[in-house]
Design an enzyme around this catalytic site. Sequence first.
Site, PDB file in Angstrom:
ATOM      1  CG  ASP A 171      -2.084   0.917   1.103  1.00 36.39           C
ATOM      2  OD1 ASP A 171      -2.564   1.110  -0.023  1.00 36.39           O
ATOM      3  OD2 ASP A 171      -2.530   1.451   2.134  1.00 36.39           O
ATOM      4  CG  HIS A 223      -4.380  10.758   2.252  1.00 37.54           C
ATOM      5  ND1 HIS A 223      -5.512  10.770   3.041  1.00 37.54           N
ATOM      6  CD2 HIS A 223      -3.601   9.760   2.732  1.00 37.54           C
ATOM      7  CE1 HIS A 223      -5.418   9.814   3.956  1.00 37.54           C
ATOM      8  NE2 HIS A 223      -4.269   9.186   3.794  1.00 37.54           N
ATOM      9  CD  GLU A 278      -6.141   4.481   4.156  1.00 38.07           C
ATOM     10  OE1 GLU A 278      -5.403   3.675   3.552  1.00 38.07           O
ATOM     11  OE2 GLU A 278      -5.712   5.336   4.952  1.00 38.07           O
ATOM     12  CD  GLU A 302      -5.497   2.615  -0.605  1.00 40.53           C
ATOM     13  OE1 GLU A 302      -4.700   1.890  -1.240  1.00 40.53           O
ATOM     14  OE2 GLU A 302      -5.430   2.793   0.616  1.00 40.53           O
ATOM     15  CG  ASP A 306      -6.041  -0.347   3.220  1.00 42.73           C
ATOM     16  OD1 ASP A 306      -6.284  -1.456   3.713  1.00 42.73           O
ATOM     17  OD2 ASP A 306      -4.992   0.281   3.438  1.00 42.73           O
ATOM     18  CD  GLN A 342      -3.499   4.164  10.268  1.00 39.75           C
ATOM     19  OE1 GLN A 342      -4.707   4.073  10.004  1.00 39.75           O
ATOM     20  NE2 GLN A 342      -2.642   4.774   9.470  1.00 39.75           N
ATOM     21  CB  THR A 353      -7.578  -4.789   1.915  1.00 37.68           C
ATOM     22  OG1 THR A 353      -6.729  -4.402   2.992  1.00 37.68           O
ATOM     23  CG2 THR A 353      -7.398  -3.830   0.759  1.00 37.68           C
ATOM     24  CB  THR A 390      -6.153   7.797   1.168  1.00 35.37           C
ATOM     25  OG1 THR A 390      -6.209   6.797   2.160  1.00 35.37           O
ATOM     26  CG2 THR A 390      -7.451   8.588   1.122  1.00 35.37           C
TER      27      THR A 390
END
Lengths: 399, 399
Positions: free
Chosen positions: B110, B117, B183, B185, B217, B224, B241, B330
């Site tokens: 990733d 972002h 996220e 993506e 994601d 986190q 994911t 992202t």
Amino acid sequence: MSWLDLPADTGFGVDNLPYGVFSTEGTAPRTGVAVGNSVLDLAASTGDDVHATGSLNAFLARGPQAWAELRARLTGWFTDEAHRGAVEPHLVPRSEVTLHLPVEVADHVDFYSSQHHAENLGRMFRPDSAPLTPNWKHLPIGYHGRAGTVQVSRTPVVRKSGQRKAPADDAPTFGPSQRLDIEAELGFVVGTPSELGRPVPLSAFGHHVFGVCLVDDWSARDLQSWEYVPLGPFLGKSFLTSVSPWVVPLAALEAARVRPPARDATLLPYLDDTDVEPWGLDVGIEVRLNGELVSCPPFGLLYWTPAQQLAHVTVNGASLRTGDLFASGTVSGPARDQRGSFIGLSWGGREPLSLPDGTTRTFLEDGDVVTLTATAPGTGGGRISLGEVTGRVEPARAT
Amino acid sequence: MSWLDLPADTGFGVDNLPYGVFSTEGTAPRTGVAVGNSVLDLAASTGDDVHATGSLNAFLARGPQAWAELRARLTGWFTDEAHRGAVEPHLVPRSEVTLHLPVEVADHVDFYSSQHHAENLGRMFRPDSAPLTPNWKHLPIGYHGRAGTVQVSRTPVVRKSGQRKAPADDAPTFGPSQRLDIEAELGFVVGTPSELGRPVPLSAFGHHVFGVCLVDDWSARDLQSWEYVPLGPFLGKSFLTSVSPWVVPLAALEAARVRPPARDATLLPYLDDTDVEPWGLDVGIEVRLNGELVSCPPFGLLYWTPAQQLAHVTVNGASLRTGDLFASGTVSGPARDQRGSFIGLSWGGREPLSLPDGTTRTFLEDGDVVTLTATAPGTGGGRISLGEVTGRVEPARAT
């Protein structure tokens, strides 16, 4: 106790019986079990095709009952003279085999579970802060590594290029790593998968994990220090991780189980192993540079056990797959000669290590050979061997 | 141009032809190509067993010439009325198929390639520092994610538990994430493997990468933020994911190629795309919460292109495998309604988003459905669709 003519200090006695994948000239890779100076051809001796697939994965996926049954069967074969005639034709001298990557690695996780190693790196890299980050004693910190570049022992360690920038430089430069290093670790191999959404408790470690290998997580420290903020190590690690060819079953390590060091912080229940039999392991690792012993990292001093690592990986519902490999992170003890990396041994390159040949070393030089070996108490009273993982540093190649 | 009765705004015209894995009731998963409201059963229509394996990997491993040949053949089938009789029996209504994970994911990387972002997160998390870390404009920052928890669209997003600690708390607590996020993506799927030790230059992107999917994601921001120093995100991401079921070949995106934004820093040669045709892609992503459009992240504004990401992943000699998935990170644009995550849209939860139904939202609530869709200019003059990736948030389960 065995009809096999085992060398006294073999390390590969009947109480070990590690699994690997081997081939002989002109034959396909298949599963074997190391015993003494021989490999038992499991595909041929059992007639079970699961051992002819070229990796341990299909057998590992069968789960703990199948692992125990085969181990009991093999123990019977090697200890009861009556089986000699049937077994002996399937023994191949270890000197004649080529060893392959034993496991198709699914996900690869690398932890950071040695307090001594983490404190050393904290002191070197963040001298103005506490050596451990605030989370360190609350959870086993880890990150995902690259599974596709996990290779078997003896894979050449070609010096890799990448971006690096010294703090004093204005801009990064590109070129071969000047701070190539090792990380002496143990790796744990998952056999039994777990379901998405279902955490694996500490008590289920032995249900999911099949065994242990040695891991050398080759590291380019200059690439790593430039890239790793904020999302962690990436290219500094992803070029190569070497594993030993023999996977020692957890069943062979029953006598090596020890309680991990006392914990300073109250652990959340999913990590609290005070009331379960813990999975600290008294495994002694030895690091040799060009044949000379330079370090003896003690795995038994690891702050976080592999069972805690596994409970942490899955506590958010992440599933396990057969072939998942999770490694301990660099193992270091409190003494200088217990540090499992050259960044530790040379204190970031500032205190070169004196070698017996009169030279000194900070990081690895072209031609250097690094070999990790390890032993642990076996159930037979002696010590069992985890074999070795070795690699020779080759000069950078023009790309 | 096709004998197929394609809806005017299908997005799945003959200039798209994305690949996926589908099944109908009682049949095994096999490869299909989406066209209009149908799926062409490739296993049946070509008679090639590579399309009957239940994943795209074996076909992707054949490489770019095989991809181009099949695409040309399919284009012929759908545009020349003479093929109608042979092809039509193998078309299945899309409403009748179940879609599966299209690719067995090998390694999952990733990236963090959107400047808007990264700056937003830098301002939120490190208000006293420059929004971008010093390395950000010199290399596409990325990290490895968990491959085993990549799942196909519609997989339920069960709220996960883990450790989290607010700065004011003394110790971490354990419980369901209170800052569950998305996220938005794009993900790139590798077909052709590369050799260990051999970097993949910018110019070889199309040789190795087969196509593109949408990626959500899912992220637990509270987990986190407590875990990610110093080794990066781990459990905050590894629980799930989601990817869209249709992989759009790069060949369908030729008209979408654009030059990325001007670069502020001089790039090292392996990342410098000033003299090659770059791989910026004018793909417009749309994020819907419970059916309402909340954001339109513009992929074309990404600072680092997927070709640069691939060149970076391999510059240290790390090899590629068929099924490697690398995602952009992202995607966000400069405007608030171009931010591809709720942490961006709600500025870390401090500026709740007003929804059309009069409610507000910071992070995701149980029952929320998030759907990402995307379109790009097709070679036929209209826009092609990348399909969708969607998931519904379900309450935390007792474990």
